[in-house]
Each structure stands twice: as structure tokens, then as C-alpha cells.
Write a protein that holds these residues in place. Structure first.
Motif, PDB file in Angstrom:
ATOM      1  N   LEU B 216       0.840  -1.207   0.000  1.00  0.00           N
ATOM      2  CA  LEU B 216       0.000   0.000   0.000  1.00  0.00           C
ATOM      3  C   LEU B 216       0.873   1.255   0.000  1.00  0.00           C
ATOM      4  O   LEU B 216       0.616   2.207  -0.742  1.00  0.00           O
ATOM      5  N   ARG B 217       1.915   1.234   0.830  1.00  0.00           N
ATOM      6  CA  ARG B 217       2.778   2.419   0.878  1.00  0.00           C
ATOM      7  C   ARG B 217       3.476   2.639  -0.470  1.00  0.00           C
ATOM      8  O   ARG B 217       3.572   3.766  -0.965  1.00  0.00           O
ATOM      9  N   ALA B 218       3.939   1.538  -1.067  1.00  0.00           N
ATOM     10  CA  ALA B 218       4.608   1.656  -2.368  1.00  0.00           C
ATOM     11  C   ALA B 218       3.653   2.261  -3.396  1.00  0.00           C
ATOM     12  O   ALA B 218       4.040   3.124  -4.193  1.00  0.00           O
ATOM     13  N   LEU B 219       2.394   1.834  -3.361  1.00  0.00           N
ATOM     14  CA  LEU B 219       1.411   2.357  -4.320  1.00  0.00           C
ATOM     15  C   LEU B 219       1.160   3.842  -4.067  1.00  0.00           C
ATOM     16  O   LEU B 219       1.051   4.634  -5.010  1.00  0.00           O
ATOM     17  N   ILE B 220       1.105   4.233  -2.811  1.00  0.00           N
ATOM     18  CA  ILE B 220       0.912   5.654  -2.486  1.00  0.00           C
ATOM     19  C   ILE B 220       2.076   6.478  -3.016  1.00  0.00           C
ATOM     20  O   ILE B 220       1.906   7.583  -3.509  1.00  0.00           O
ATOM     21  N   LYS B 221       3.259   5.881  -2.952  1.00  0.00           N
ATOM     22  CA  LYS B 221       4.444   6.595  -3.443  1.00  0.00           C
ATOM     23  C   LYS B 221       4.573   6.519  -4.973  1.00  0.00           C
ATOM     24  O   LYS B 221       5.538   7.032  -5.532  1.00  0.00           O
ATOM     25  N   VAL B 252      -7.819   9.660   7.980  1.00  0.00           N
ATOM     26  CA  VAL B 252      -7.268   9.264   9.268  1.00  0.00           C
ATOM     27  C   VAL B 252      -7.010   7.762   9.206  1.00  0.00           C
ATOM     28  O   VAL B 252      -7.898   6.992   8.819  1.00  0.00           O
ATOM     29  N   VAL B 253      -5.785   7.397   9.533  1.00  0.00           N
ATOM     30  CA  VAL B 253      -5.430   5.980   9.533  1.00  0.00           C
ATOM     31  C   VAL B 253      -5.274   5.560  10.986  1.00  0.00           C
ATOM     32  O   VAL B 253      -4.441   6.105  11.713  1.00  0.00           O
ATOM     33  N   THR B 254      -6.102   4.607  11.404  1.00  0.00           N
ATOM     34  CA  THR B 254      -6.113   4.277  12.822  1.00  0.00           C
ATOM     35  C   THR B 254      -5.793   2.811  13.052  1.00  0.00           C
ATOM     36  O   THR B 254      -5.991   1.968  12.166  1.00  0.00           O
ATOM     37  N   TRP B 255      -5.242   2.557  14.213  1.00  0.00           N
ATOM     38  CA  TRP B 255      -4.937   1.189  14.608  1.00  0.00           C
ATOM     39  C   TRP B 255      -4.891   1.128  16.122  1.00  0.00           C
ATOM     40  O   TRP B 255      -4.662   2.150  16.777  1.00  0.00           O
ATOM     41  N   LEU B 275       3.533   5.884   5.648  1.00  0.00           N
ATOM     42  CA  LEU B 275       2.640   6.142   4.510  1.00  0.00           C
ATOM     43  C   LEU B 275       1.783   7.384   4.775  1.00  0.00           C
ATOM     44  O   LEU B 275       1.436   8.116   3.840  1.00  0.00           O
ATOM     45  N   VAL B 276       1.487   7.641   6.037  1.00  0.00           N
ATOM     46  CA  VAL B 276       0.784   8.884   6.372  1.00  0.00           C
ATOM     47  C   VAL B 276       1.670  10.089   6.044  1.00  0.00           C
ATOM     48  O   VAL B 276       1.217  11.071   5.450  1.00  0.00           O
ATOM     49  N   LYS B 277       2.955   9.989   6.400  1.00  0.00           N
ATOM     50  CA  LYS B 277       3.871  11.086   6.039  1.00  0.00           C
ATOM     51  C   LYS B 277       3.905  11.282   4.523  1.00  0.00           C
ATOM     52  O   LYS B 277       3.904  12.419   4.036  1.00  0.00           O
ATOM     53  N   LYS B 282       1.281  15.851  -0.296  1.00  0.00           N
ATOM     54  CA  LYS B 282       0.311  16.528  -1.187  1.00  0.00           C
ATOM     55  C   LYS B 282      -0.985  16.932  -0.485  1.00  0.00           C
ATOM     56  O   LYS B 282      -1.511  18.000  -0.713  1.00  0.00           O
ATOM     57  N   THR B 283      -1.515  16.012   0.338  1.00  0.00           N
ATOM     58  CA  THR B 283      -2.796  16.311   0.974  1.00  0.00           C
ATOM     59  C   THR B 283      -2.626  16.161   2.484  1.00  0.00           C
ATOM     60  O   THR B 283      -1.495  16.089   2.970  1.00  0.00           O
ATOM     61  N   ARG B 284      -3.722  16.162   3.233  1.00  0.00           N
ATOM     62  CA  ARG B 284      -3.597  15.959   4.659  1.00  0.00           C
ATOM     63  C   ARG B 284      -4.091  14.571   5.047  1.00  0.00           C
ATOM     64  O   ARG B 284      -5.082  14.071   4.535  1.00  0.00           O
ATOM     65  N   SER B 285      -3.364  13.976   5.964  1.00  0.00           N
ATOM     66  CA  SER B 285      -3.687  12.654   6.475  1.00  0.00           C
ATOM     67  C   SER B 285      -3.045  12.555   7.854  1.00  0.00           C
ATOM     68  O   SER B 285      -2.033  13.201   8.118  1.00  0.00           O
ATOM     69  N   SER B 286      -3.657  11.785   8.740  1.00  0.00           N
ATOM     70  CA  SER B 286      -3.088  11.669  10.088  1.00  0.00           C
ATOM     71  C   SER B 286      -3.243  10.261  10.615  1.00  0.00           C
ATOM     72  O   SER B 286      -4.236   9.587  10.308  1.00  0.00           O
TER      73      SER B 286
END
Lengths: 557, 424
Positions: B216-221, B252-255, B275-277, B282-286
């Protein structure tokens, strides 16, 4: 308990006393007139010694969420400075993000008797006070952060009148137990949540349509009209951005003569000249400070070495994250209230930019004429840990030493600065203004920072040593509220200081707006947000000292 | 403010048990009986309504006075070569007293939930993160990605309070919020929207999460992924997820680290945080780490400001000595490295000390039962029921003031630990 300090050279700028030999009398924690009874419980011979009030750090990050994030994320930084328990002192750690206990002990050992946390988020104020409660000896207090909180921005977007804003500011100060109001990157922390990456003085928040200039004016006016002695404490727009000196000058000019304190001005005094597109703006900034008598500043001097930067300004901290050293960092959005960013950072003397930052800070100290309007800070720990103050004092008081250090820095940076040509050396009297009398006046502490009758007996006694770093590192004696807590630079007693606050008046009707706001949008009830007096006194060793408002405050409900 | 509006009825009571610090509970107190009238759930009901049983301390199973119990506890600690103050589920002043005692007795401090908490703390100390807090989520979240966690079993009111609230400050259409599960499947319907829109679920085993997250992180990048499947999931589904996150304005990514119960889960937490960083370029995520039940954040917070370090800090050399591996109290107890265990557990009667060979002093909530009777048991009151206090909720930002709701006569953890320290 009556004590006499005999024959010291007194530096008490609040009373215009510049090195005169006088005796000081202390009874039950207060400075008193020469008593008619001459039986002293204690007489201390301080002939030939330098006597000042206890020093006051008017801007130091000693408590609250971001400081504790810094502590937690930096075990490697503590490792070189762990502090063992003694008969008297608890164990802890020092350096960039010291434990609360060690911070209190070390401030006292350096002759400081008060420190003020400059960035208390309203929603995190309870924690800030918990940490300050666990900080021994020194008095404390803090400035509550507004300006990116959605409640204020909603009021401004709805064009609420100044009266309503004053009410909200006063309500927040009372219930977070603050002594001042701070604004950090006005509106910028909020704009970052809407994905804005910079916010200039006249740039609108995309959602609210409000600009930083408007926020500053509203808050500065509120502080003034409420009679709060400490002027609005401003961490301006564009911190650290080359060319930000224009914004800084605009900010000073745009405040319409209202009292304003611009903090860590060094980080806001950058031009874009030269091959590196980074230059000193200190001459222009100092000129503006000298011109605008409503403006005070603290410098936020950087010193070389490893530290950590902890700020409410998550917009700028996020932009700076590629510079984190070591490469780890935290940014948080917080509770529709504010935010924070924590980045470890290493200032290097062979970096052009860092060397010039060092020079810009010192240039500012030396070019601002009035020591009552410039204050000695490193923005602990952002520019350097507070334990480096004696070194900084030596840089200010000793031109030869200063130029020796300067000559070892990045050569291109040396060419870009005229620091070597500045001959000024601070006097002891001026140091006493910056770190005592001026600081107390600025924060609004009526009974601290001076040695006059009625003042609290927070007193520091030094041996007059031409090596000013040595002199200010190890005072002979420090008295806190009349108790000797330090002797020969070492702690001999642990006491617990008070928490200074102001309580500006407000109309309770503000709660008719606030209560439904908390109920609808927040995850904590308004009533549980408020911090009770009992929480500050807590286990009995805490206390609240309410400092007077300025005469002529607008409100008296 | 928590207050009694009519005899025995308390409004706006905050919960120190649930991690999210719900403070809208209405509670009835009749003598020592406590009942939640409104806004309770399984966690808070157990927290508030568990009855008081023991009022008397015990030494080797025999009732003794508090003074005697304290003096026996002090003797055991004095005789100890390697004491541990564990559990550490208590309020602010309980934690302060525990830290003072640890410093003086050269003990190790650890919290009962450290195994979970350290999956996060190790990431904080290695690379950091970008996170948010509950009120931001309530007002801003447009996409909620839940990784490897069944939120509602541990945080029953999370969705009601933070996702499916009636309105957002920014006029967001609440129904438009998207909830996506990656890993575990939700156990109930809390994540279903008010109008019945169910959460999207991309289910995979915990064991596959590290791989799935890295893809998932690779795809985001924007990296090209050759595989078509990962951990039983179609890469195309993960591509769609990456796109959803990139398009979101405030994802928001939660665990919950407690749910990521596999070896080296900290590397998965790190992958989430990185991946949040990446999204924030580009956008906001936390990120939003869930946890913090029963005072877990409070223990780490107090330890950090008093010593510089979180839990798993050892004072045996006279100064704080932090080692998340060597000072793991579970490991120490299993290896027989501990001769005296002080177990502090003032919230939950189920959280009793682990079986061990160590002599054990329990400063515990009244109502606890033991398979193995400890040497010393001192029943204490519950912060927020029997005495005032403060605790931190899961985001370590907001803390809540706890009120005394009844007069049970039980001492506070702070009072007991301070008495032991003074008796040393």
C-alpha cells in the motif's frame, strides 16, 4: 525569620540601582526595610559580591504535550546526561529535553527563580500545569495559545465584535490559568489542517477568510483592553523562511501601535541576499524595534550542538522536516484548538545557515538600543538548551571572546555579517534588566525581578568574575522566597514555587456560546475543560499567585 | 463539569476506563452502589459498576490494618534486590507516587499494556509520526482507514462519538464519510453509517499485514507493483485504496497496537506512519493510535516528564536507565529476574498480576480475586469514583478531571504508595 545580606554590590534596575553597595533585609520571604530590631537570625557577608534579583526566563518550553513528546522521542539525547538521585534530589536527565525535576534544579543552580512556558494549548493546559507542578524551586506560569483555534476564527468569520472576543480571551485565560496570550503562526496552524502550506500576513485562511493580520489585531486589542500586563506574545508568520524579514517588519507596522512582544525574533530576521540566498536582516529589524516603542522582542539565540525544536507551528515544522537530525519528527493536529511539531535539530558551526543564524541573533542583541525591550532567550530548547545561558551572557559581555568564536565559524557566513564590527559589550546592569527587571515588567510580575521593599526575596549572589560564563554558571547563593536553595553553585534545599496568573474579568454570558460549541463539536464537555484552582494547588505544594491587571483595564463586571 | 444535579445523580462524568474519555455519562450513586444511567457501554459499565468487596488489607491472606500492610510492603521492598513496580494502571498522582517510590527503591517501572504501547513508542523513537486527536477526527475525517483492528470491541463508542456524530464544524455531509477496514473484519455494525452504508472491508490475516502495508505504501508513493495479489488481496483493490487516500482531504489511519498482536508489529506501525507522512506531501492525512485504556498513557506521560523516559525504565543504578527489552517486566518475571513485584491496578479487577515466583504486593481495586494470594494486598479506591484524580486519554493530549462520587473510605493509590515510600 530575619536575614541580612551585608555589603553586596546591588544591581536592581527596577530602582535604578547600578552596582551600589547596600544591605538587604529579608523577613519571612520578603524584602523589608532596615528593621529597628537588630537581632538577625542569619547574616550573610556578601561584601564584594554581585547581588541581583533571581533571574526570570520569560520564554522557555518547560511543560506540556510537545515537550513531553520531545522527551519521549529522544532517549539517545538523554543518555549522555542522566542525573543520579542524591539525598536531596530526584534522579532525572538533562540536556535538550530535561526531566521536569532536573530542569527545576538546574535553573535554580544557575540563579533563575522563574520560568514561563510560552505555548500552552488551552486543551492541553492541564498537562502543562501538571509538568510545571513537578518542576521544583522556580516559579512558573504560561501563555495560552490562541489564534488557530476554530472558536476564535468562527467568531471572526462571523464578525463578532471586539467585546465578544475580549470575553472569550479572558474566559480562556482564567480557565487555563495563564498569565499571557500567545499566538503562533497566526491562523497558520488552522490553515495547515485545510492543507495550506504557507500563510503570509495578508493571506486568507481558505475556510474562514480570515488573515493573520486580522487575528493579531483582534488578539492584541483584547489583551490590551483586558488590562493584561504581558503584551500579546507573537510567534509570527513564516518562521525560518529566507526573506521573512519583510513579513516581520509588516507585522510590527501593522499592529497599529498596540503592545506586542515578538518572540524568537532571530528566526524571523532573514533576508535573501548573497550566493546562498540567505542573509541577515537584523539591521533592518533592529532599526524597526528601536523605532516602535510598543514592540518588545526576545532573541531566540541559537548555539551550536544537538537540540530539539518543539513548536506549536506544525505548518512550519512540517515544512522543515527534511532537516530533522536525527531523522525523526512528529507533527500533530490538535483538537480544533492548535497543533504541534517536534524536530530534533543539530546546529553546526560549519553550516553557512546555522553560523549566520548565530550571528543574526547576536547582532540583534547588540543593535537593539533599549535593554528593557530585548530579552535573553534561546527559545529553550529550540535554539539551544537553557543551560547555555551563561555562555550566551559571556558572548554579550565580552567582545574579544565573541570575536574569537566568530572567527571559527563558516567563513562565508563571517563575510555576510558585520558582527565583528559591533563593539558593544553588555554591562551587568543591562544583563540585570534583560533577565530580571525587564522580564518581570514584561511578564507582569509585580513582586518579582527587583530588590525593593515588598518584593519577594528571590535573590542571586555572584562572585564578580571577569569570565562571565563562569560567574553566571555558579552563583554563590540563590535565595527563593527567602530560603537559601543554592550555595556555591550547588543545590542545598528543594522548595516549590508558585504559579503566576492573571484573572481578567469576563462576562459569563460567553458560556452561552461556548457550552453548545463544546457539546456539538468537541469530545470534552466545557465544564471538564476548565481547570480548577485545586488542580494547581494539588497535593499542597502548588499555589496560585494572581498578579495585578494594569490600571485602566476596560472591564469591571 | 462533573456535578451532582440531584441527590445521588451525577452528570457529565468522565470515564477513565475507556481510552476515549467519554465524559457525558450520567451516573447514580447509592451508598457504595454505582449505576450508569446514560451513555454506558460494556467497558464503562464494568468500570463504574464493579462492586466493592474487600475493605481490609491482607498480609499472607490475613486481614491487617493499613499501617501494618504498608510496613510489610516496605519491608519486602527494602529486602528486594530487583524490585519491579508493574501494572501501573492508575491516575496522575498514583503514577507520581509510583515514580517517587521507584526512584527511592531503585525499582523498574512498567505498565500492564506496555507490550502494546511499545509497538507505537518504538516508532516514535525511531522515525516519528503525524497524528491527530479525537475532536479533529470528529470534525474533519472524510476517509477512515482502520488497520488490523476491531475498534468496537475495545472502544464501543468510538464511532458514535467520533465518526457518526450528528454534525461537523465544517458542514461536512457526515453520511459521505468512508470507513475502510484493512486486515480484521469488524465484529459488529458500529462502523455502519446512520443511513446503513457498511464499511468496506479488505480482509487479510494479521500475518499478511506487514506485506500488505508495504505494498500500500509503495502504491501511495507511485511505485509499480508487479504482483497481482498480496496477502490474499488483489493489488488493484489496494491501488484503489491508495487513490482514495490520495484524493481524501483529511484521511485518518487508525490502529490499536493491542490488536496488532504479532511479532515485530512495530514495523507495521512504522509502515502506517510512514505512509501517512507520504500522503502529507500533497494532501492531509493523520495517524490515530488507539489505546490508553486504564491509564496506560498516564503512566508513560508521567514517567517521561519525571525521568525523561517512558515505561520500562530501571532505577537500579540510581539514575533512570531505559531499556525497552531488558526492562520489559513480563520478560523479567518469566526469567525469574524479579524478587519483589509491586502490582498497581486501580481500575480493573480483572487485571491481576501475572503468575510469578516474585514476592508480590498488590495495590489493587477492591473486588480483585487472586489465583495465587499475594504477600500483601491493599485494596484501593478507583480514581474518579472513590477519589479525585486526572488521567490522559488515548491521544496523550487531553486529560480529564476525575471527581469523587462516593465515600467508600478506601485509600487512593497515591496515599498507599506514598506511605510505603515514607516507610522505607
Amino acid at each position: 525569620m530575619l536575614m541580612k545580606l551585608t555589603g553586596g554590590k546591588i544591581y536592581d534596575p527596577a530602582h535604578g540601582i547600578d552596582g551600589e553597595v547596600r544591605d538587604i533585609y529579608v523577613r519571612d520571604g520578603r524584602i523589608v526595610e532596615r528593621p529597628t530590631d537588630v537581632k538577625f537570625d542569619q547574616e550573610i557577608d556578601v561584601r564584594g559580591k554581585v547581588v541581583m534579583a533571581g533571574a526570570i526566563d520569560m520564554h522557555t518550553h518547560i511543560g506540556g504535550g510537545k515537550v513531553n513528546i520531545a522527551r519521549t522521542m529522544l532517549p539517545e539525547d538523554h543518555a549522555a546526561d542522566v542525573v543520579a538521585r542524591t539525598e536531596l534530589m530526584r534522579s532525572g536527565c538533562g540536556h535538550a529535553a530535561p526531566s521536569t525535576l532536573t530542569a527545576g534544579y538546574r535553573y535554580a543552580e544557575m540563579g533563575y527563580t522563574a520560568g514561563f512556558e510560552p505555548a500552552i494549548l488551552p486543551i492541553n493546559a492541564r498537562q502543562a500545569h501538571m509538568e510545571m507542578h513537578d518542576t521544583p524551586i522556580i516559579d512558573k506560569g504560561g501563555y495560552v495559545m490562541l489564534g488557530s483555534d476554530d472558536f476564535l476564527l468562527r467568531m471572526m468569520a462571523a464578525n463578532n465584535d471586539q467585546e465578544a472576543i475580549n470575553n472569550y480571551v479572558a474566559w480562556t485565560m482564567n480557565h487555563s490559568h495563564a498569565i499571557g496570550v500567545k499566538v503562533v503562526n497566526p491562523g497558520g496552524i488552522n490553515a495547515f489542517k485545510f492543507n495550506q502550506r504557507k500563510l503570509d500576513l495578508d493571506e486568507k485562511n481558505h475556510y474562514y477568510g480570515v488573515t493573520p493580520r486580522e487575528i493579531l489585531l483582534r488578539l492584541a486589542r483584547a489583551v490590551k483592553e483586558l488590562g493584561v500586563p504581558h503584551p500579546l506574545h507573537v510567534h509570527g508568520c513564516n518562521l525560518g523562511v529566507p526573506g521573512n524579514l519583510d513579513t516581520t517588519i509588516n507585522t510590527m507596522e501593522g499592529i497599529e501601535g498596540l503592545p506586542m512582544h515578538m518572540t524568537h525574533i532571530q528566526f524571523h530576521s532573514y533576508g535573501t541576499e548573497g550566493d546562498f540566498k540567505f542573509s541577515s536582516g537584523s539591521a533592518q529589524i533592529a532599526e524597526q524595534i528601536n523605532k516602535h516603542k510598543n514592540i518588545t522582542v526576545d532573541v531566540g539565540q541559537i548555539l551550536f550542538g544537538q537540540t530539539v525544536t518543539a513548536s506549536g507551528d506544525n505548518m512550519r515544522q512540517h515544512a522543515a522536516h527534511p532537516h530533522a537530525h536525527p531523522n525523526k519528527w512528529v507533527c500533530m493536529d490538535i483538537e480544533c484548538d492548535a497543533g504541534c511539531g517536534v524536530l530534533p535539530f543539530k546546529y553546526k558551526d560549519q553550516s553557512y545557515v546555522n553560523a549566520l543564524q548565530w550571528m543574526i541573533g547576536l547582532e540583534t542583541f547588540l543593535m537593539v538600543d533599549d535593554p528593557w525591550r530585548v530579552f535573553l532567550t534561546t527559545d529553550h530548547p529550540n535554539g539551544a538548551p537553557f543551560t547555555s545561558y551563561p555562555h550566551l551572557i559571556k558572548l554579550l559581555m565580552d567582545k574579544t571572546f565573541r570575536n574569537d568564536v566568530l572567527s571559527q565559524l563558516h567563513p562565508e557566513a563571517q563575510k555576510a555579517s558585520h558582527l565583528a564590527s559591533l563593539d558593544r559589550e553588555y554591562t551587568l546592569y543591562e544583563i540585570a534588566i534583560m533577565t530580571r527587571a525587564g522580564a518581570a515588567k514584561l511578564v507582569g510580575l509585580a513582586d518579582r525581578g527587583h530588590l525593593g521593599v515588598g518584593g519577594a526575596a528571590d535573590i542571586t549572589v555572584y562572585t564578580d568574575n571577569p569570565d562571565r560564563e563562569k560567574m553566571f554558571t555558579t552563583p554563590d547563593y540563590v535565595f527563593k522566597d527567602g530560603n537559601m536553595v543554592v550555595k556555591d553553585g550547588h543545590l542545598i534545599d528543594v522548595t516549590w514555587g508558585t504559579t503566576h496568573v492573571v484573572k481578567p474579568n469576563y462576562d459569563i454570558s460567553i458560556e452561552k456560546q461556548l457550552k453548545p460549541y463544546f457539546d456539538r463539536y468537541h469530545t470534552q464537555k466545557m465544564g471538564n475543560f476548565k481547570i480548577s484552582d485545586d488542580e494547581i494547588s494539588d497535593d499542597g505544594r502548588g499555589s496560585i499567585t494572581v498578579q495585578p491587571l494594569l490600571l485602566g483595564a476596560k472591564y469591571d463586571y | 463539569m462533573t456535578e451532582m444535579t440531584e441527590p445521588g445523580i451525577w452528570q457529565e462524568v468522565p470515564s477513565p476506563f475507556c481510552g476515549i474519555a467519554s465524559d457525558d455519562l450520567v451516573i447514580k450513586v447509592d451508598g457504595n452502589d454505582v449505576t450508569i444511567l446514560e451513555n454506558g457501554d460494556d467497558i464503562t459499565k464494568a468500570g463504574f459498576e464493579t462492586a466493592i468487596t474487600d475493605l481490609s488489607p491482607r498480609f499472607n491472606g490475613r486481614d491487617v490494618s493499613l499501617d501494618e500492610a504498608v510496613s510489610h510492603a516496605a519491608q519486602l521492598i527494602r529486602d528486594a534486590k530487583q524490585p519491579v513496580i508493574g501494572g501501573l494502571a492508575t491516575d496522575l498522582n498514583g503514577c507520581r507516587a509510583a515514580m517517587a517510590l521507584a526512584d527511592k527503591s531503585r525499582a523498574t517501572v512498567d505498565n500492564m499494556d506496555s507490550t502494546a504501547t511499545f509497538r507505537n513508542l518504538l516508532v516514535l523513537q525511531d522515525t516519528g509520526w503525524m497524528t491527530t486527536t479525537l475532536t479533529e477526527v470528529r470534525n474533519r475525517v472524510d476517509v477512515l482507514l482502520v488497520v488490523g483492528t476491531d475498534i468496537e470491541s475495545d472502544f464501543p463508542r468510538f464511532y458514535e462519538r467520533m465518526v457518526w456524530n450528528k454534525e461537523s464544524m465544517f458542514n461536512q455531509d457526515i453520511e459521505s464519510r468512508q470507513v475502510i477496514y484493512l486486515g480484521k473484519t469488524p465484529s459488529g455494525d458500529a462502523s455502519t453509517s446512520p443511513k446503513g452504508k457498511k464499511a468496506q472491508v479488505l480482509a487479510c490475516d494479521d500475518a499478511d499485514l506487514p506485506e500488505v502495508l508495504s505494498v500500500l505504501r509503495a502504491l501511495i508513493k507511485g511505485k509499480l507493483i508487479q504482483a497481482k495479489q498480496v496477502g490474499g488481496l488483489a493489488v488493484s483493490d489496494l491501488e484503489a485504496l491508495a487513490e482514495t487516500l490520495k484524493q481524501a482531504k483529511y484521511s485518518v489511519v487508525t490502529w490499536s497496537a493491542g490488536n496488532l498482536d504479532f511479532d515485530h508489529a512495530e514495523t507495521s506501525v512504522q509502515m502506517i506512519c510512514e505512509l501517512v507522512k507520504d500522503l502529507n506531501l500533497k494532501t492531509r492525512s493523520s495517524g490515530l493510535p488507539l489505546g490508553g485504556r486504564d491509564g496506560a498513557m498516564t503512566a508513560n506521560q508521567v514517567s517521561a516528564w519525571q525521568s525523561g523516559y517512558p515505561m520500562r525504565t530501571n532505577f537500579s543504578r540510581g539514575f533512570p536507565d531505559y531499556d525497552p527489552y531488558l526492562s520489559d517486566s513480563n520478560r523479567m518475571l518469566v526469567n525469574g529476574e524479579v524478587d519483589t513485584l509491586v502490582w498497581v491496578s486501580s481500575f480493573n479487577v480483572q487485571r491481576t498480576p501475572p503468575q510469578s515466583l516474585a514476592k508480590t504486593i498488590v495495590i489493587g481495586r477492591s473486588g480483585m480475586t487472586f489465583e495465587q494470594e499475594p504477600e500483601v494486598f491493599i485494596p484501593v479506591g478507583v480514581p474518579g469514583i472513590d477519589h479525585v484524580g486526572r488521567t490522559f486519554r488515548l491521544d496523550s493530549v487531553v486529560s480529564i478531571p476525575l471527581r469523587k462520587l462516593r465515600d467508600s473510605g478506601l485509600p487512593s493509590t497515591h496515599d498507599v504508595l506514598t506511605a510505603i515510600e515514607n516507610a522505607l
